[in-house]
Design a protein around this motif. Structure first.
Motif, mmCIF file in Angstrom:
data_model
loop_
_atom_site.group_PDB
_atom_site.id
_atom_site.type_symbol
_atom_site.label_atom_id
_atom_site.label_comp_id
_atom_site.label_asym_id
_atom_site.label_seq_id
_atom_site.Cartn_x
_atom_site.Cartn_y
_atom_site.Cartn_z
ATOM 1 N N ASP A 132 -6.512 8.788 -8.913
ATOM 2 C CA ASP A 132 -6.602 7.314 -10.134
ATOM 3 C C ASP A 132 -5.706 6.462 -10.738
ATOM 4 O O ASP A 132 -4.575 6.713 -10.015
ATOM 5 C CB ASP A 132 -7.134 7.588 -11.462
ATOM 6 N N SER A 133 -6.301 4.869 -11.250
ATOM 7 C CA SER A 133 -4.613 4.209 -11.120
ATOM 8 C C SER A 133 -3.627 4.094 -11.982
ATOM 9 O O SER A 133 -2.181 3.575 -11.971
ATOM 10 C CB SER A 133 -5.519 2.420 -11.895
ATOM 11 N N LEU A 134 -3.643 5.824 -13.282
ATOM 12 C CA LEU A 134 -2.534 5.835 -14.177
ATOM 13 C C LEU A 134 -1.425 6.968 -12.845
ATOM 14 O O LEU A 134 -0.337 6.638 -14.024
ATOM 15 C CB LEU A 134 -2.929 6.021 -14.985
ATOM 16 N N SER A 135 -2.434 7.690 -12.238
ATOM 17 C CA SER A 135 -1.685 7.826 -11.387
ATOM 18 C C SER A 135 -0.425 8.112 -10.090
ATOM 19 O O SER A 135 -0.319 9.133 -9.001
ATOM 20 C CB SER A 135 -1.606 9.807 -11.621
ATOM 21 N N SER A 136 -0.811 6.691 -9.943
ATOM 22 C CA SER A 136 -0.674 6.311 -8.777
ATOM 23 C C SER A 136 0.332 5.469 -8.446
ATOM 24 O O SER A 136 0.763 5.010 -9.450
ATOM 25 C CB SER A 136 -2.190 5.664 -7.809
ATOM 26 N N LEU A 137 0.254 5.062 -7.178
ATOM 27 C CA LEU A 137 1.723 4.098 -6.360
ATOM 28 C C LEU A 137 0.966 2.990 -6.781
ATOM 29 O O LEU A 137 0.012 2.772 -6.552
ATOM 30 C CB LEU A 137 2.111 4.899 -5.763
ATOM 31 N N PRO A 138 1.529 1.556 -6.365
ATOM 32 C CA PRO A 138 1.236 0.415 -5.576
ATOM 33 C C PRO A 138 0.346 0.334 -4.748
ATOM 34 O O PRO A 138 0.034 0.794 -3.571
ATOM 35 C CB PRO A 138 1.744 -0.752 -5.602
ATOM 36 N N SER A 139 -1.169 -0.492 -5.398
ATOM 37 C CA SER A 139 -2.262 -0.449 -3.886
ATOM 38 C C SER A 139 -2.879 -1.536 -4.042
ATOM 39 O O SER A 139 -3.425 -2.343 -4.964
ATOM 40 C CB SER A 139 -3.491 0.741 -4.021
ATOM 41 N N GLN A 140 -3.353 -2.407 -2.785
ATOM 42 C CA GLN A 140 -3.950 -3.753 -3.030
ATOM 43 C C GLN A 140 -5.565 -3.882 -2.594
ATOM 44 O O GLN A 140 -6.360 -4.430 -1.563
ATOM 45 C CB GLN A 140 -3.480 -4.456 -2.000
ATOM 46 N N SER A 141 -5.866 -2.280 -2.573
ATOM 47 C CA SER A 141 -7.109 -2.013 -1.862
ATOM 48 C C SER A 141 -7.466 -1.767 -0.875
ATOM 49 O O SER A 141 -6.927 -2.994 0.325
ATOM 50 C CB SER A 141 -8.369 -2.351 -2.764
ATOM 51 N N GLU A 154 0.941 -1.135 0.076
ATOM 52 C CA GLU A 154 0.085 0.012 0.255
ATOM 53 C C GLU A 154 0.844 1.280 -0.005
ATOM 54 O O GLU A 154 1.928 0.871 0.747
ATOM 55 C CB GLU A 154 -1.025 0.314 1.111
ATOM 56 N N SER A 155 0.334 2.381 -0.047
ATOM 57 C CA SER A 155 1.179 3.564 -0.775
ATOM 58 C C SER A 155 0.643 4.770 -0.661
ATOM 59 O O SER A 155 -0.271 4.829 -0.368
ATOM 60 C CB SER A 155 1.633 3.447 -2.393
#
Lengths: 806, 173
Positions: free
Chosen positions: A534-543, A484-485
């Motif tokens: 959003d998912s393109l401007s973000s770092l890894p996340s697993q919700s 998570e980030s």
């Protein structure tokens, strides 16, 4: 002690303090933005054509009449989808079991989507959906999971002759000899019937394909790990062509908002027909066709124990009725392995899981990811051992508890519990309930004929989430990370903005991040903005699954904040001409240990970083910003070949004591009181923690007494609306008294653990134990959930000499 | 489908519109008036998410047609707060403040219905007991909170109606 060290022992200023969550403002205004609130130009709507049969071959689909309706632009069928998309991801290796958004060739449960109509208006789409003519040839169905396991059962998927999707028996420790060496044993079967957490907002999604930019924009009511990845994979487009917008409020999820099939369907339509498409389930679609049911399990349990009450070994077999498409749901038999002995020192365990397909709606992750049913079975076993030995439910638990000095404690399945003080927490619950007095009162009331039951159950809540059940159930999947980030920046005016990369469904993540940043940076919480990227401007996340965000997002936030502080100290050191070791933060000012005249304020450092670059240390980037990606603590290791695994990092604990009364005339189970003692380590926001615990209990009350997706013999779901799928209201959920305990986790940034699921994991077990306690004078027991009034009445009736009630 | 002219007072504003006969009030509020604070949870009148006030009485806007609201007064959650003409700031009602302060919500989806039902309750019974609060809210389902903090928020709102200085809330930006 230096001043810097003194800083470190200062009690928290923001963490653990009552402070209304920041999200609440928009929600009380009614200005939350849920997916159905989003509108865009030329937006089209999808309506679905469901199967009326539980199992049937699709002979033909005639779309012509629907296509003639003005405003309809397309009718999509399973054949179209199969040609253009990859099957939806399932986590087991099951060749021949392909899952697509629309059925192709045959339907495998009543309500499965067969076609989608796309129109400029939802009314038009729904009207036209009724004009799609589908010719079916009904096939025999299989509904009972045990029958489905037999060799001659009708296969749900004809290319996979067996309905068994996964089966594995684990043996940890000397189970057979522990059974042989024990004085006695119990054996029983219990049943957790099919329910789900059923959020009030149904699933919804909007997709829009931008041909010029090559981006599929997605807005969804989503709570799902690897959502963008699965969209890209199914639609056969690169991952960086999918942009999931996370600034969408999710109207409840509790695990189930995982509309991957919905998203792939409308994503395909958007791309193929060049229009934005919205799909909002109605309640019937959500209940019947959404593949969002929860675990549906038969447990066979044996426990071996000594006369003094020491439980030595446990055997548990669970058959899970996955419905037609297993998806991710069989993994829910994997997670409980990380707490398979509950809070008890049980030396050895045999655990077998069997995942079976039937002609029912598919399952998905539900709050607790399978642990709530398993804890119901474990806690029932503990009560049965006590009963057989004539011990109290308290004595048996205290006798078997893992003790505070035992931590870190490794259970037979290879998972190490981080910390806890189970006797202290249970004692707090007993004190809160005034337990001894309560028992005496119960005895008196029983003499008057009242059916009073006092239940006790405890629960280990694994928190953190590392998804190691993925490689455990499918060795080809060697995923060992679940990060998570958090990204944090301090702007030119010194204000702080953090960015996170998933949607929230009421868990209060903005409050979590803002509180930790306020604490770490010593600034006002309400000056901090926390935004969803959003998912393109973000770092890894697993919700936000697996009670993990306080642990991993909290840790990532602390990590990012500390990098900010480090950078600011370096800038200050350069400008004050002092080594960084001599500097410390005093509020929002950097001061010097050996020279009280030297200091730089937050605003002065910000100005240097953003404006007066000539004052920056050489080579340092302009601005003040940081990123932190946190691997889940204890992550990064595969399960051993014999199935030992460090499932999650942090282990919360709770003890529940509900007091119920059974109505002998109506069979209704009524709560008189409900007491909880709960330990989730360091609390970040007490209001949020309280809401999570009580809300989990409400779900548990639903599972224990009211909620069931029941089916008739034809495979028709007969609880399709809120008139027959019963959601607990203010009248069914009682006042709940809670007392807190805190055993910090040694593995997290502030000692925090998870809290999102424990209420739901404990409550069904505690309530069943309470009902059975009330039935003691009737010498009978109920070992399934939900316990209906009919079940209660029948037990009373049989005890009075009847055979059964018709 | 037949179309009908309706005249409805929504949050104090007179609205004249033409709606199809089958449009329910919730859709009308959300789609025609863009009042998206009214949420749709079940569309069969059980969950209470779509609760609005019609002539001060709580009703389910998913099982009332827009044409049935013709000539009536509707209040939605958007009408609970108002702009202070002197300061230019939006001011929350006591009930909204109490739900915020008391964390009487999580995901916010049932919240507008809870707020409006509470408004009707407190108008009729300014000092309700726990049991009276639970009875009044029994038609509004919440899947997040387990209701405890909602009941506490309603009690706080009742207190605030007598003394509005009770709550701490972050300063508005």
């Amino acid at each position: 002690m230096t001043k810097k060290e003194q800083q470190n022992v200062t009690p928290y200023k923001w963490v653990g303090k009552k402070n209304p969550p920041v999200e609440n403002h928009r929600f009380v205004l009614g200005s939350g933005t849920y997916v159905d609130d989003i509108k865009m130009d030329n937006m089209h709507h999808a309506a679905l054509v469901p199967s009326p049969y539980a199992h049937a071959a699709i002979k033909s689909i005639d779309t012509s009449e629907a296509l003639n309706v003005p405003g309809v632009i397309a009718v999509v069928t399973g054949e179209d989808i199969v040609q253009s998309t990859n099957p939806l991801k399932q986590y087991l290796e099951i060749p021949g079991v392909d899952w697509y958004p629309l059925a192709a060739g045959s339907v495998k449960y009543a309500g499965e989507w067969v076609a989608a109509v796309v129109a400029e208006d939802r009314f038009i789409a729904e009207d036209a959906a009724e004009l799609v003519k589908v010719e079916y040839e009904p096939l025999p169905n299989v509904l009972d999971p045990e029958k489905a396991m037999s060799d001659n059962a009708v296969p749900v998927h004809d290319k996979h002759p067996s309905n068994i999707m996964w089966q594995r028996k684990f043996t940890w420790g000397e189970v057979e000899s522990d059974f042989n060496d024990s004085d006695d044993e119990i054996e029983f079967r219990c049943r957790w019937n099919r329910n789900s957490t059923v959020p009030l907002e149904t699933f919804g999604v909007i997709t829009k394909w931008d041909e010029g930019r090559k981006i599929l924009d997605v807005w969804a009511s989503i709570q799902m790990p690897q959502y963008p990845e699965q969209i890209a994979e199914a639609l056969k487009i690169p991952l960086n062509c999918v942009r999931v917008h996370y600034d969408v409020d999710v109207g409840g999820s509790y695990g189930v908002k995982r509309g991957i099939k919905h998203t792939v369907l409308v994503g395909y339509i958007s791309k193929r027909y060049g229009v934005p498409v919205k799909l909002i389930e109605d309640r019937l679609e959500n209940m019947r066709g959404s593949d969002m049911h929860g675990p549906d399990r038969i447990f066979d349990v044996k426990a071996a124990f000594d006369k003094n009450g020491k439980i030595n070994s446990l055997k548990m077999r669970t058959i899970d009725d996955e419905g037609a498409y297993p998806g991710r749901s069989p993994l829910q038999m994997g997670k409980p392995i990380g707490a398979i002995v509950g809070a008890y020192k049980i030396k050895s365990v045999e655990y077998e899981g069997v995942a079976v397909t039937t002609n029912k709606t598919g399952q998905v992750a539900v709050r607790g990811f399978g642990q709530s049913p398993t804890n119901f079975a474990i806690e029932m076993a503990v009560d049965k051992v006590a009963k057989k030995l004539g011990l109290s439910p308290i004595e048996i638990r205290k006798q078997n508890f893992i003790q505070p000095q035992d931590f870190p404690y490794q259970i037979p399945s290879g998972t190490t519990y981080d910390s806890g003080d189970y006797p202290a927490v249970l004692n707090k619950a007993l004190k809160l309930a005034n337990y001894e007095k309560l028992l005496k009162w119960q005895e008196e009331e029983r003499k008057k004929g009242r059916m009073i039951g006092i239940g006790v159950a405890t629960c280990i809540e694994p928190g953190g989430g590392n998804a190691l059940f993925e490689p455990l159930l499918n060795p080809k999947n060697d995923k060992t990370t679940f990060p998570e980030s958090c990204q944090v920046k301090v702007d030119q005016k010194g204000k702080v903005t953090a960015s996170i990369a998933f949607s929230s469904a009421g868990q209060g993540h903005q409050t979590l991040v803002a509180t930790i940043l306020a604490e770490e940076l010593n600034i006002d919480r309400d000056d901090i903005r926390v935004v969803y990227s959003d998912s393109l401007s973000s770092l890894p996340s697993q919700s936000p699954v697996a009670s993990r965000m306080a642990i991993v997002l909290g840790g990532a936030t602390s990590g990012a904040a500390r990098r900010i502080k480090d950078k600011m100290i370096k800038i200050a050191a350069h400008n004050l001409n002092e080594p960084p070791e001599q500097l410390y933060w005093d509020g929002s000012t950097v001061k010097c240990n050996n020279n009280s005249h030297k200091e730089l304020t937050w605003d002065e450092i910000v100005k240097i970083a953003h404006i007066t670059y000539h004052k920056m240390p050489e080579g340092m980037d302009p601005g003040i910003q940081s990123q932190f990606v946190l691997e889940v603590p204890t992550g990064g290791t595969l399960p051993t070949p014999d199935g030992k695994v460090q499932m999650y990092p942090c282990y919360s604990f709770s003890a529940h004591i509900p007091v119920v009364e059974l109505n002998p005339d109506t069979g209704k189970v009524e709560f008189l009181n409900y007491y909880i003692a709960d330990d989730c380590g360091t609390v970040i926001n007490p209001d949020i923690v309280k809401g999570m615990v009580v809300g989990g209990v409400a779900h548990g009350i639903g599972a224990a007494l009211y909620e069931q997706f029941s089916y008739d013999n034809n495979g028709q779901m007969i609880a399709q609306t809120f008139m027959d799928y019963l959601l607990p209201s203010t009248m069914e959920v009682p006042h709940i008294d809670i007392v807190k305990h805190c055993t910090p986790s040694p593995l997290t940034s502030m000692g925090q653990k998870g809290v999102g699921e424990g209420g739901y994991m404990s409550a069904p077990a505690a309530i069943v134990n309470a009902v059975n306690d009330a039935l003691v004078p009737f010498d009978s027991e109920i070992s399934h959930v939900p316990i209906t009034p009919y079940d209660v009445i029948q037990k009373i009736f049989i005890n009075k000499g009847g055979t059964h009630i018709v | 489908m037949s179309n009908h002219k309706v005249q409805i007072e929504v949050n104090g504003k007179n609205i004249e519109a033409e709606v199809s006969g089958r449009t329910h009030l919730a859709d009308f509020l959300r789609n025609n008036l863009n009042l998206t604070g009214t949420h749709i949870g079940c569309e069969h009148g059980v969950c209470g998410c779509c609760t609005v006030l019609m002539d001060e009485e709580p009703i389910r806007s998913c099982i009332i047609l827009a044409v049935q609201a013709d000539g009536h007064k509707i209040k939605t959650v958007e009408g609970m707060s108002e702009i202070n003409q002197e300061t230019g700031k939006r001011e929350l009602s006591n009930i909204q403040k109490a739900f915020w302060e008391g964390h009487g919500l999580q995901c916010g989806f049932c919240t507008p219905g809870m707020l409006l039902t509470t408004e009707a309750l407190l108008a009729e019974n300014p000092d309700p007991t726990d049991q009276e609060i639970r009875e009044a809210l029994s038609g509004n389902i919440c899947r997040c909170t387990g209701y405890l903090q909602i009941v506490e928020a309603v009690k706080l709102a009742a207190k605030m109606n007598k003394n509005s200085t009770l709550v701490y809330l972050p300063e508005e930006v």
